[in-house]
Structure formats: structure tokens, C-alpha cells
Design a protein around this motif. Structure first.
Motif, PDB file in Angstrom:
ATOM      1  N   MET A   1       0.811  -1.228   0.000  1.00  0.00           N
ATOM      2  CA  MET A   1       0.000   0.000   0.000  1.00  0.00           C
ATOM      3  C   MET A   1       0.839   1.270   0.000  1.00  0.00           C
ATOM      4  O   MET A   1       0.569   2.208  -0.730  1.00  0.00           O
ATOM      5  N   ALA A   2       1.826   1.316   0.875  1.00  0.00           N
ATOM      6  CA  ALA A   2       2.613   2.546   1.013  1.00  0.00           C
ATOM      7  C   ALA A   2       3.918   2.201   1.707  1.00  0.00           C
ATOM      8  O   ALA A   2       4.103   1.086   2.201  1.00  0.00           O
ATOM      9  N   GLN A   3       4.810   3.166   1.731  1.00  0.00           N
ATOM     10  CA  GLN A   3       6.040   3.018   2.510  1.00  0.00           C
ATOM     11  C   GLN A   3       5.668   3.407   3.945  1.00  0.00           C
ATOM     12  O   GLN A   3       5.355   4.568   4.204  1.00  0.00           O
ATOM     13  N   ILE A   4       5.657   2.418   4.840  1.00  0.00           N
ATOM     14  CA  ILE A   4       5.205   2.708   6.207  1.00  0.00           C
ATOM     15  C   ILE A   4       6.381   2.608   7.180  1.00  0.00           C
ATOM     16  O   ILE A   4       7.142   1.635   7.136  1.00  0.00           O
ATOM     17  N   PHE A   5       6.506   3.607   8.020  1.00  0.00           N
ATOM     18  CA  PHE A   5       7.553   3.635   9.040  1.00  0.00           C
ATOM     19  C   PHE A   5       6.870   3.618  10.414  1.00  0.00           C
ATOM     20  O   PHE A   5       5.703   3.990  10.531  1.00  0.00           O
ATOM     21  N   TYR A   6       7.637   3.199  11.412  1.00  0.00           N
ATOM     22  CA  TYR A   6       7.058   3.110  12.760  1.00  0.00           C
ATOM     23  C   TYR A   6       7.994   3.756  13.769  1.00  0.00           C
ATOM     24  O   TYR A   6       9.219   3.652  13.649  1.00  0.00           O
ATOM     25  N   VAL A   7       7.413   4.406  14.750  1.00  0.00           N
ATOM     26  CA  VAL A   7       8.208   4.860  15.887  1.00  0.00           C
ATOM     27  C   VAL A   7       7.327   4.689  17.118  1.00  0.00           C
ATOM     28  O   VAL A   7       6.098   4.744  17.033  1.00  0.00           O
ATOM     29  N   ARG A   8       7.979   4.419  18.249  1.00  0.00           N
ATOM     30  CA  ARG A   8       7.188   4.182  19.458  1.00  0.00           C
ATOM     31  C   ARG A   8       7.094   5.425  20.319  1.00  0.00           C
ATOM     32  O   ARG A   8       8.094   6.093  20.553  1.00  0.00           O
ATOM     33  N   GLN A   9       5.899   5.674  20.807  1.00  0.00           N
ATOM     34  CA  GLN A   9       5.728   6.676  21.863  1.00  0.00           C
ATOM     35  C   GLN A   9       5.888   5.895  23.158  1.00  0.00           C
ATOM     36  O   GLN A   9       5.126   4.960  23.415  1.00  0.00           O
ATOM     37  N   GLN A  10       6.883   6.267  23.944  1.00  0.00           N
ATOM     38  CA  GLN A  10       7.201   5.382  25.070  1.00  0.00           C
ATOM     39  C   GLN A  10       6.248   5.503  26.252  1.00  0.00           C
ATOM     40  O   GLN A  10       6.119   4.584  27.045  1.00  0.00           O
ATOM     41  N   GLU A  11       5.620   6.667  26.367  1.00  0.00           N
ATOM     42  CA  GLU A  11       4.651   6.840  27.465  1.00  0.00           C
ATOM     43  C   GLU A  11       3.398   7.492  26.893  1.00  0.00           C
ATOM     44  O   GLU A  11       3.518   8.346  26.012  1.00  0.00           O
ATOM     45  N   PRO A  12       2.211   7.142  27.400  1.00  0.00           N
ATOM     46  CA  PRO A  12       0.984   7.776  26.893  1.00  0.00           C
ATOM     47  C   PRO A  12       0.830   9.184  27.454  1.00  0.00           C
ATOM     48  O   PRO A  12       0.165   9.393  28.459  1.00  0.00           O
ATOM     49  N   ARG A  13       1.460  10.181  26.790  1.00  0.00           N
ATOM     50  CA  ARG A  13       1.455  11.542  27.343  1.00  0.00           C
ATOM     51  C   ARG A  13       0.580  12.496  26.551  1.00  0.00           C
ATOM     52  O   ARG A  13       0.677  13.696  26.701  1.00  0.00           O
ATOM     53  N   GLY A  14      -0.236  11.913  25.645  1.00  0.00           N
ATOM     54  CA  GLY A  14      -1.185  12.766  24.923  1.00  0.00           C
ATOM     55  C   GLY A  14      -0.882  12.862  23.431  1.00  0.00           C
ATOM     56  O   GLY A  14       0.209  12.511  22.980  1.00  0.00           O
ATOM     57  N   LEU A  15      -1.887  13.356  22.699  1.00  0.00           N
ATOM     58  CA  LEU A  15      -1.786  13.438  21.235  1.00  0.00           C
ATOM     59  C   LEU A  15      -0.655  14.369  20.791  1.00  0.00           C
ATOM     60  O   LEU A  15       0.061  14.081  19.825  1.00  0.00           O
ATOM     61  N   GLY A  16      -0.486  15.482  21.513  1.00  0.00           N
ATOM     62  CA  GLY A  16       0.582  16.428  21.155  1.00  0.00           C
ATOM     63  C   GLY A  16       1.940  15.754  21.257  1.00  0.00           C
ATOM     64  O   GLY A  16       2.803  15.886  20.378  1.00  0.00           O
ATOM     65  N   HIS A  17       2.124  15.000  22.311  1.00  0.00           N
ATOM     66  CA  HIS A  17       3.386  14.293  22.511  1.00  0.00           C
ATOM     67  C   HIS A  17       3.582  13.223  21.440  1.00  0.00           C
ATOM     68  O   HIS A  17       4.683  13.039  20.910  1.00  0.00           O
ATOM     69  N   ALA A  18       2.500  12.525  21.082  1.00  0.00           N
ATOM     70  CA  ALA A  18       2.588  11.497  20.030  1.00  0.00           C
ATOM     71  C   ALA A  18       3.052  12.131  18.713  1.00  0.00           C
ATOM     72  O   ALA A  18       3.954  11.616  18.035  1.00  0.00           O
TER      73      ALA A  18
END
Ligand code: G1P
Length: 292
Positions: free
Chosen positions: A95-112
Motif C-alpha cells: 500500500m505505502a512506505q510505512i515507518f514506525y516509531v514508538r511513543q514510550q509513554e501515553p502523554r497525549g496526542l501532542g506528545h505522540a
């Protein structure tokens, strides 16, 4: 500048959909037979996006597996001569070139979104939230991109909601420029109904200027104790230009149980392979419930 990159935050814990989300990422819950995140990726691809970054977290591996090749399954389908299914799998992994990165703590959408800084670099980018699925003739994100081409400034996808619903959304304080286009003066995250500056609610689609990253780096936790994207956008709107676009299309909140059920029924009714039988089943059900 052309919009080439999209960011899809998918690190949320899915609390609204427990128990299904205890061991399954909420983005993998299917509507009919397709995980919700696949609809989002399809919209980005159909809008002309080239690179996609998914912000994941712990326990989100099934998302990566879904967009990867499955050699064992492909071999099996090949042996059984199931070419239709095989082609479907290829379409998903290509479908697409997909990359991943982890948000290590759930600190909100802005942080994500801040986690996408290195991927995005110094160009405007799209953000698509997975709880909002839009069915429209022109892909929702493409509608925002077309306005971006014209205004060369941050564009936020909105729709009007009833007064009782404003406290579920980010809300715009904005003045009309022309039909369906607003210039944003300010934004407020989940206001009380009596404090909402309008009924124009942010619906999970954004084209954002990269200057937002410097702002996000110092944004303090806001509503719900989380670092809010809306708060960073407020600051971005201050000195610069920002627009709200009332996009065309039907939007489903698939993170909400009722919204999810509505999407399931309507997507099934739009499927040629299911529509006929499913419609007559629903009609029979309604007749039975009415007792006629
Ligand atoms: C987020 C945003 C909000 C937006 C909403 C759209 O909130 O913070 O501004 O209106 O998505 O779905 P959430 O639903 O993640 O709490």
C-alpha cells in the motif's frame, strides 16, 4: 510545498473499547473485514501521500504485522490456488512506505505527534487520527491538501456538531472566509458547551506547518493532564495564518461504540458482496422488533 508525509498516531490504550482492546490494538478492530487503520492508510494513499509514519506503543505489533508480508500465509494460499486472497494480501503489504516509531509513554496526542519530528523534518505534513473514518467522494485528506495548495498555511478538517457534543472535541474560534472555509482565530480543547466559541469541531484530519514542533517541545499538559495538539495549534495560530475546512463526507467516530456500530452497518450496506442479503436481514429484523 507539496504534502508528502503523513503521521498516524496509534499509541492509545483503547480504554473505550475494553475488553476487545485488552490484547488487540484498537486500530486492528475490523469494520466488516478490514481493520480500521487500513481505511486510514487507504485515505492517505488515495490523497497522494508517499510516506506514512505510524506512532505505535507497547503491544501494537499486530499493526506492523498487518502491513508486512506474511510468507507462510502466502505460501498456503498459493498452494490452495486462492489467487483472489493472495492478491488482496499483496495489495495490503504494497500500500505505502510505512515507518514506525514508538511513543514510550501515553502523554497525549501532542506528545505522540512530537515523536514524528525527525521523520517529518522541515516540511508541512498531514496528521490522520484513527478514530475518525470518513466516507467521501474526494478523500477527506485530499480536500485539506487542495486548500493547503491555495493558502500555504495549516489547515484543520472540521464539521459542525450539535451543542451537546462540543465537549468531546477541539473547537474552533473562527471567521468565515467563503463557503466551508474559515480563518482560525483560536482553538479550545473540549470546552464546556457554554464556553464553546462555535460548533466547528476538529475531526481528526490536519495539515500542519513544521513550526509546530518547536511549540510542542515546550507545550505543557492541558485538558485531561495530557500534552494536547490543540494547545500547540493555538500557539501556531496566534502569529500566523490557519484555516478550518468543513470537509464533504460522512464521518464515523469508530472509537465510540455507537459510532462503530453505525460504521459497520453502513460499510456493509455499501459492499456489493453483502448489501443485498444484509439489507433484507435488517428489514426483517426491524419488522420483527416492531412486532408486525
Ligand atoms: C482528539 C483531539 C480533538 C479532536 C478529536 C477528534 O481528541 O484532541 O481536538 O476533536 O481527537 O476525534 P480525542 O478524541 O483523542 O480525545
Amino acid at each position: 510545498m507539496r504534502i508528502r508525509k503523513a503521521v498516524i498516531p496509534a499509541a492509545g490504550l483503547g480504554v473505550r473499547f475494553l475488553p476487545a482492546t485488552k490484547a488487540l490494538p484498537k486500530e486492528m478492530i475490523p469494520i466488516v473485514d478490514t481493520p480500521t487503520i487500513q481505511y486510514i492508510i487507504q485515505e492517505a494513499v488515495d490523497s497522494g501521500i508517499e510516506d506514512i509514519l505510524i506512532i505505535t506503543g507497547r503491544d501494537k505489533k499486530p499493526i506492523e504485522d498487518h502491513f508486512d508480508k506474511s510468507v507462510a500465509l502466502e505460501e498456503h494460499l498459493k498452494e490452495k490456488g486462492k489467487t483472489g486472497e493472495l492478491e488482496m494480501l499483496h495489495r495490503i503489504s504494497d500500500m505505502a512506505q510505512i515507518f514506525y516509531v514508538r511513543q514510550q509513554e501515553p502523554r497525549g496526542l501532542g506528545h505522540a505527534v512530537y515523536c514524528a519530528r525527525r521523520f517529518v523534518g522541515d516540511e508541512p505534513f498531514a496528521v490522520l487520527l484513527g478514530d475518525d473514518i470518513v466516507r467521501s467522494e474526494v478523500p477527506c485528506l485530499k480536500q485539506l491538501m487542495d486548500l493547503y495548495d491555495e493558502v500555504q498555511a495549516t489547515v484543520i478538517g472540521v464539521q459542525e456538531v450539535p451543542p451537546a457534543d462540543v465537549s468531546k472535541y477541539g473547537i474552533l474560534d473562527a471567521e468565515p472566509v467563503r463557503e466551508n472555509v474559515y480563518r482560525v482565530r483560536d482553538l479550545v480543547e473540549k470546552p464546556a458547551p457554554e464556553e464553546a466559541p462555535s460548533r466547528l469541531a476538529i475531526m481528526g484530519r490536519y495539515i500542519i506547518e513544521p513550526a509546530v514542533f518547536d511549540i510542542l517541545a515546550r507545550t505543557k499538559p492541558g485538558a485531561g493532564g495530557e500534552i494536547q495538539l490543540t494547545d500547540a495549534l493555538r500557539e501556531l495560530a496566534g502569529p500566523g495564518e490557519m484555516y478550518g475546512l468543513v470537509f464533504q463526507g460522512r464521518r464515523y467516530d469508530v472509537g465510540d461504540k455507537l459510532g462503530y456500530l453505525k460504521a459497520t452497518v453502513e460499510f456493509a450496506l455499501a459492499r456489493p458482496d453483502l448489501a443485498g442479503q444484509f439489507r433484507s436481514y435488517l428489514e426483517t429484523l426491524v419488522r420483527e422488533r416492531r412486532g408486525s
